[in-house]
Design a protein around this motif. Structure first.
Motif, PDB file in Angstrom:
ATOM      1  N   ALA A   1      -8.280 -14.131 -19.971  1.00 52.84           N
ATOM      2  CA  ALA A   1      -7.206 -14.670 -19.026  1.00 52.84           C
ATOM      3  C   ALA A   1      -7.426 -14.060 -17.619  1.00 52.84           C
ATOM      4  O   ALA A   1      -7.187 -14.869 -16.796  1.00 52.84           O
ATOM      5  N   CYS A   2      -8.107 -12.708 -17.495  1.00 56.52           N
ATOM      6  CA  CYS A   2      -8.069 -12.180 -16.064  1.00 56.52           C
ATOM      7  C   CYS A   2      -9.393 -13.136 -15.238  1.00 56.52           C
ATOM      8  O   CYS A   2      -9.274 -13.410 -14.175  1.00 56.52           O
TER       9      CYS A   2
ATOM     10  N   VAL B   1      -7.811 -16.309 -14.185  1.00 57.54           N
ATOM     11  CA  VAL B   1      -7.021 -16.202 -13.099  1.00 57.54           C
ATOM     12  C   VAL B   1      -7.767 -16.183 -11.734  1.00 57.54           C
ATOM     13  O   VAL B   1      -7.336 -16.698 -10.729  1.00 57.54           O
ATOM     14  N   ALA B   2      -9.154 -15.252 -11.779  1.00 59.60           N
ATOM     15  CA  ALA B   2      -9.734 -14.939 -10.618  1.00 59.60           C
ATOM     16  C   ALA B   2     -10.405 -16.388 -10.687  1.00 59.60           C
ATOM     17  O   ALA B   2     -10.561 -16.489  -9.241  1.00 59.60           O
TER      18      ALA B   2
ATOM     19  N   LEU C   1      -9.137 -19.418 -10.853  1.00 66.83           N
ATOM     20  CA  LEU C   1      -8.307 -20.244 -10.172  1.00 66.83           C
ATOM     21  C   LEU C   1      -8.053 -19.782  -8.732  1.00 66.83           C
ATOM     22  O   LEU C   1      -7.847 -20.670  -7.682  1.00 66.83           O
ATOM     23  N   TYR C   2      -7.859 -18.524  -8.475  1.00 71.97           N
ATOM     24  CA  TYR C   2      -7.910 -17.995  -6.984  1.00 71.97           C
ATOM     25  C   TYR C   2      -8.948 -18.428  -6.220  1.00 71.97           C
ATOM     26  O   TYR C   2      -8.779 -18.838  -5.275  1.00 71.97           O
TER      27      TYR C   2
ATOM     28  N   ALA D   1     -12.451  -8.847 -11.528  1.00 71.84           N
ATOM     29  CA  ALA D   1     -11.477  -9.393 -12.839  1.00 71.84           C
ATOM     30  C   ALA D   1     -12.183  -9.049 -14.055  1.00 71.84           C
ATOM     31  O   ALA D   1     -11.435  -8.593 -15.163  1.00 71.84           O
TER      32      ALA D   1
END
Length: 751
Positions: free
Chosen positions: A46-47, A50-51, A53-54, A450
């Motif tokens: 998940a981390c 998210v990284a 996606l950023y 991340a």
């Protein structure tokens, strides 16, 4: 304190224990990671997602950097000494220039020169998906009116300062100016503009300061010229009026006063020395016989000789007195001679005292004469000194006015030159260029952060789950928390795999979509569940060597933990092996076993204990395994079931069953809701405690067993029931499916 060295064997043992403790701690952490591995993988994933996606949504940023130095070497051809004086460039000065670079004055100058209030990057939303979302949210709360020039300037200033960086490089005089923008060319242009704005600001500040100083200096120079002339004239007039002529910078009475003062110091020292000798001699006269150190210090041969005679006589007198007595004529004569010598010594010391006293009087007289002479010289020089003080004051004023006039005149000439040639100490040594690669977001750094943050977060979550997991999952937990053996781990009985080509009855049983849990060991004799029940049977037989183990009671802490399933399958397994076994349903509060096996039974255990029916009339036998079953009987109107189980007829019934059957398996009620189990301990040989794997709380089981010592004393072991074999492999690998499926696969059934 006595210290005893340890033997080598004890030292080696200490090192081994330390290594074992560290190894055990590392192993425990590895076990936690293995058990919580799916959770940790999910959090780390998940981390990382998210990284990613950023990184995919964030707009790339480019940073351009310019370098500027504060040059301490002045250009002497054009630049003269500063009007306000040269200030040494130290660390604080450089830090001050850094703050000036960060000031709003410089920033607003760049914004005006480059028209940044018209640039969407400075007055619009931030780049990327996050900036678009932020702009949309801000638009919902805005009034819809157009922003004023002041508002646009302040907004551009805020964005400008957030993207600008100014820092000093180490302990050098070099300052690094950086600017970050979505356009690389714009970043370089703004960074160079900041440096240029700073230099222009410094030049303007110096020009304004110099111009103001020049105007002020003109007026001040006129005043100082008049004051210096008046002071010089006052000095000349005073010397003429008081007939003062300088001879080498000193007056005559000053030289006399210095000489007399030096003589007085010497005279005072001589007086003090003479007085010290006299005081020492007075102290010596108070002694009968001066000691050797004093006589040597006086350097008087007469006193030294007399003291030596006195010491010899005193030695002889003591010898004669000791040998013949103090009244002997020789001792008396010696004491008479000693008194004469002592008197001579005192006379010589008084003579020396008179000599020292005479020297002291002479020194005092000389000192008084010099003091009188000094007083006369001082009296004569007082008048001259007052005139000299006034003269020095006048000369000092004249010199001060002249120095100030010269200094201000020099500064005025420098200020005139600096207005013509303004030069600043700061210069650009490395202008900003267009960057070729983006500076943000840094993909590797963000992904690494991340990943690292995900690992920390996942390990924290794993530790939290471990600390909050207060249930039984391993055999080690059972042994550590309860002090009892874990004799078996029973897997969850799920739907078996359908396997074709198996002979006869076994193939039909495995194609059954709903396996009969109460006959599982009979229908699936090669399953892992059946093997675990066999391990319980082996534990019963091995324990029979120590004590009789024919009456077995199966209980649990809470309902629905599987005690009835285990007791039925255990009884069927033993009966299928050829032994005479009877299964007794003693759960009088909830006779679920009787409802499942003998739903049509007209009587049972309660009726036999109440002597309403005969035992042979209520026992049924399974035709396949030969297992005898005694149902609970009529229990609907019973209020005190514990009295029934603790009664003498109940004990007689169990004794009868013990004599008639090889094994008596009793399905007992759970311990937490009722107290029926505790009253059966007198006629039960061993208790089998069932604990639901991963569900029953440790403190509940421990509390019930601690409050029932009679059951704990006869506890055969604990059985962990309904274990998830796939999840169990993370806690104890040797209990997982991997070590079983290869063997069972040969028989066509894998659990």
């Amino acid at each position: 304190m006595l210290q005893v060295n340890k033997p080598t064997s004890e030292i080696n043992r200490d090192f081994a224990e330390a290594d074992g403790s560290a190894s055990q701690s590392l192993t425990s952490y590895l076990d936690i990671i293995r058990r919580q591995f799916p959770t940790m993988v999910a959090i780390v994933s998940a981390c990382v997602i998210v990284a990613l996606l950023y990184l995919f949504t964030a707009a790339p940023q480019f940073t351009s950097t310019a370098s500027m130095v504060i040059d301490t070497r002045k250009v002497q051809l054009f630049q003269q000494q500063s009007v306000l004086g040269d200030i040494a460039i130290d660390s604080a000065t450089v830090e001050t220039q850094v703050e000036i670079l960060k000031s709003e004055n410089i920033s607003l100058a760049v914004i005006r020169d480059l028209h940044l209030t018209e640039d969407p990057e400075f007055i619009g939303s931030g780049g990327g998906l996050l900036g678009t979302l932020l702009s949309s949210v801000t638009g919902l709360f805005s009034s819809g009116r157009a922003s004023s020039e002041f508002e646009l300037t302040r907004k551009a200033l805020g964005r400008f300062e957030s993207n600008r960086t100014v820092k000093r490089l180490g302990l050098t005089y070099v300052m690094e100016i950086g600017f970050t923008s979505r356009d690389p060319a714009k970043a370089a242009r703004i960074a160079n503009a900041i440096a240029d704005a700073y230099i222009v600001d410094q030049l303007e500040a110096k020009y304004q300061a110099t111009r103001r100083a020049s105007v002020w200096l003109q007026d001040r120079i006129k005043e100082l010229r008049t004051q210096a002339s008046a002071a010089q004239k006052a000095v000349v007039d005073f010397k003429t009026a008081n007939n003062i002529v300088d001879t080498g910078g000193r007056l005559m009475n000053e030289q006399q006063l210095a000489e007399v003062n030096s003589q007085l110091v010497l005279a005072h020292a001589s007086t003090a020395e003479a007085k010290a000798r006299l005081d020492r001699m007075n102290d010596m006269l108070k002694q009968d016989i001066p000691d050797a150190n004093v006589t040597d210090a006086l350097k008087n041969d007469t006193i030294v000789k007399l003291r030596g005679q006195y010491v010899d006589m005193a030695s002889k007198e003591s010898i004669w007195s000791a040998k013949y007595g103090r009244d002997h004529l020789a001792a008396v004569n010696l004491r008479t001679q000693m008194a004469e010598v002592k008197k001579n010594i005192q006379d010589e010391l008084r003579r020396i005292q008179e000599s020292y006293k005479s020297d002291y009087d002479i020194a005092m007289t000389r000192e008084d004469a010099i003091k009188s002479s000094l007083a006369n010289v001082v009296s004569e020089s007082q008048l001259t000194n007052q005139a000299q003080i006034q003269l020095r004051e006048l000369e000092s004023n004249a010199q001060s006015y002249q120095a100030m006039y010269d200094n201000f005149l020099q500064r005025y000439m420098e200020s005139v030159q600096q207005q013509s040639f303004p030069i600043t100490e700061a210069r650009v040594i490395s202008p900003a260029t267009t960057p070729l690669i983006k500076s943000a977001p840094k993909s590797l750094v963000i992904l690494g952060a991340a990943l690292f943050g995900g690992l920390l977060l996942s390990f924290g979550a794993a530790m939290a789950r471990e600390l909050s997991d207060k249930v039984f999952r391993t055999t080690g937990q059972v042994e550590e928390q309860l002090g009892a053996n874990c004799v078996a781990i029973l897997p969850t009985l799920g739907m078996p795999t359908s396997v074709g080509g198996l002979p006869g009855n076994l193939g039909r049983k495995m194609n059954n979509p709903k396996p009969d849990l109460l006959r599982y060991v009979v229908d699936h004799p090669l399953s892992r569940f059946s093997e675990a029940v066999r391990s319980l049977k082996v534990a019963v037989d091995l324990n029979s060597v120590v004590r009789e183990n024919r009456v077995l009671a199966v209980t649990s802490t809470l309902p629905n933990e599987g005690k009835s399933t285990l007791s039925t399958n255990l009884a069927q397994l033993i009966a299928h092996g050829g032994a005479r076994v009877i299964l007794v349903d003693a759960d009088l509060r909830n006779p679920s076993l009787s409802r499942a096996l003998r739903p049509d039974a007209q009587g049972g255990l309660v009726d036999v204990v109440a002597q309403k029916v005969q035992l042979e009339d209520v026992i049924s036998v399974d035709p396949q395994t030969g297992l005898a079953i005694l149902a609970a009987g009529t229990t609907s109107k019973l209020l005190h079931t514990n009295e029934v189980l603790a009664s003498k007829p109940m004990r007689d019934l169990v004794a009868m069953l013990r004599a008639k059957y090889d094994y008596v398996v009793i399905d007992m009620p759970p311990m937490a809701p009722v107290v029926d189990v505790r009253v059966t301990s007198p006629f039960v040989d061993s208790f089998v405690f069932v604990v639901e794997w991963g569900k029953t709380k440790i403190d509940v089981v421990r509390h019930n067993l601690r409050n029932s010592p009679e059951i704990q004393d006869k506890l055969l072991g604990v059985v962990l029931n309904k274990a998830d074999t796939k999840l169990l492999a993370r806690y104890e690998a040797y209990h997982g499916r991997y070590y079983y499926q290869k063997y069972y696969a040969r028989y066509g059934y894998v659990e």
